[in-house]
Design a protein around this motif. Sequence first.
Motif, mmCIF file in Angstrom:
data_model
loop_
_atom_site.group_PDB
_atom_site.id
_atom_site.type_symbol
_atom_site.label_atom_id
_atom_site.label_comp_id
_atom_site.label_asym_id
_atom_site.label_seq_id
_atom_site.Cartn_x
_atom_site.Cartn_y
_atom_site.Cartn_z
ATOM 1 N N VAL A 19 0.914 -1.157 0.035
ATOM 2 C CA VAL A 19 0.036 0.209 0.076
ATOM 3 C C VAL A 19 0.742 1.223 0.002
ATOM 4 O O VAL A 19 0.851 2.618 -0.990
ATOM 5 N N GLY A 20 1.771 1.588 0.893
ATOM 6 C CA GLY A 20 2.919 2.408 0.939
ATOM 7 C C GLY A 20 3.448 2.650 -0.058
ATOM 8 O O GLY A 20 3.412 3.914 -1.058
ATOM 9 N N MET A 21 3.833 2.024 -0.806
ATOM 10 C CA MET A 21 4.740 1.658 -2.237
ATOM 11 C C MET A 21 3.847 2.097 -3.468
ATOM 12 O O MET A 21 4.596 2.751 -4.613
ATOM 13 N N THR A 22 2.614 1.335 -3.506
ATOM 14 C CA THR A 22 1.528 2.213 -4.066
ATOM 15 C C THR A 22 1.629 3.774 -4.359
ATOM 16 O O THR A 22 1.418 4.244 -4.929
ATOM 17 N N TYR A 23 2.015 4.110 -2.868
ATOM 18 C CA TYR A 23 1.663 5.681 -2.915
ATOM 19 C C TYR A 23 3.034 6.025 -3.164
ATOM 20 O O TYR A 23 2.952 7.538 -3.952
ATOM 21 N N LEU A 24 4.036 5.909 -2.934
ATOM 22 C CA LEU A 24 5.368 6.394 -3.861
ATOM 23 C C LEU A 24 5.572 6.547 -5.493
ATOM 24 O O LEU A 24 5.450 7.620 -5.650
ATOM 25 N N GLN A 25 4.348 5.318 -6.207
ATOM 26 C CA GLN A 25 4.748 5.107 -7.228
ATOM 27 C C GLN A 25 4.056 5.891 -7.873
ATOM 28 O O GLN A 25 3.872 6.877 -9.091
ATOM 29 N N GLU A 26 2.429 6.853 -6.616
ATOM 30 C CA GLU A 26 1.427 7.758 -7.530
ATOM 31 C C GLU A 26 2.262 9.006 -7.577
ATOM 32 O O GLU A 26 1.262 10.100 -6.685
ATOM 33 N N SER A 27 3.375 8.649 -6.421
ATOM 34 C CA SER A 27 4.448 10.228 -5.894
ATOM 35 C C SER A 27 3.283 10.989 -5.054
ATOM 36 O O SER A 27 3.394 12.476 -4.932
ATOM 37 N N ARG A 28 2.726 10.460 -4.325
ATOM 38 C CA ARG A 28 2.546 10.504 -2.677
ATOM 39 C C ARG A 28 3.309 10.458 -1.800
ATOM 40 O O ARG A 28 2.840 9.590 -1.118
#
Length: 66
Positions: A19-28
Amino acid sequence: MYVERYARDDQADDAQYFVGMTYLQESRPAAAIGELQKVVDQYPQGDMVDDSLAEMMATFQPWASA
């Protein structure tokens, strides 16, 4: 969400990490750090703690250099 439904599952820390890594990929990055911190707080014995800490450090590093 998997993490909420199966919080005691052996893979719950992995799911929270992604979940955290997804936010990183979304530039969040702020949202990502919050989600990665949950891995450390909620699954301190989990196998994704080291990876979560490393990702948080890598995310903070550009901010610290500014």
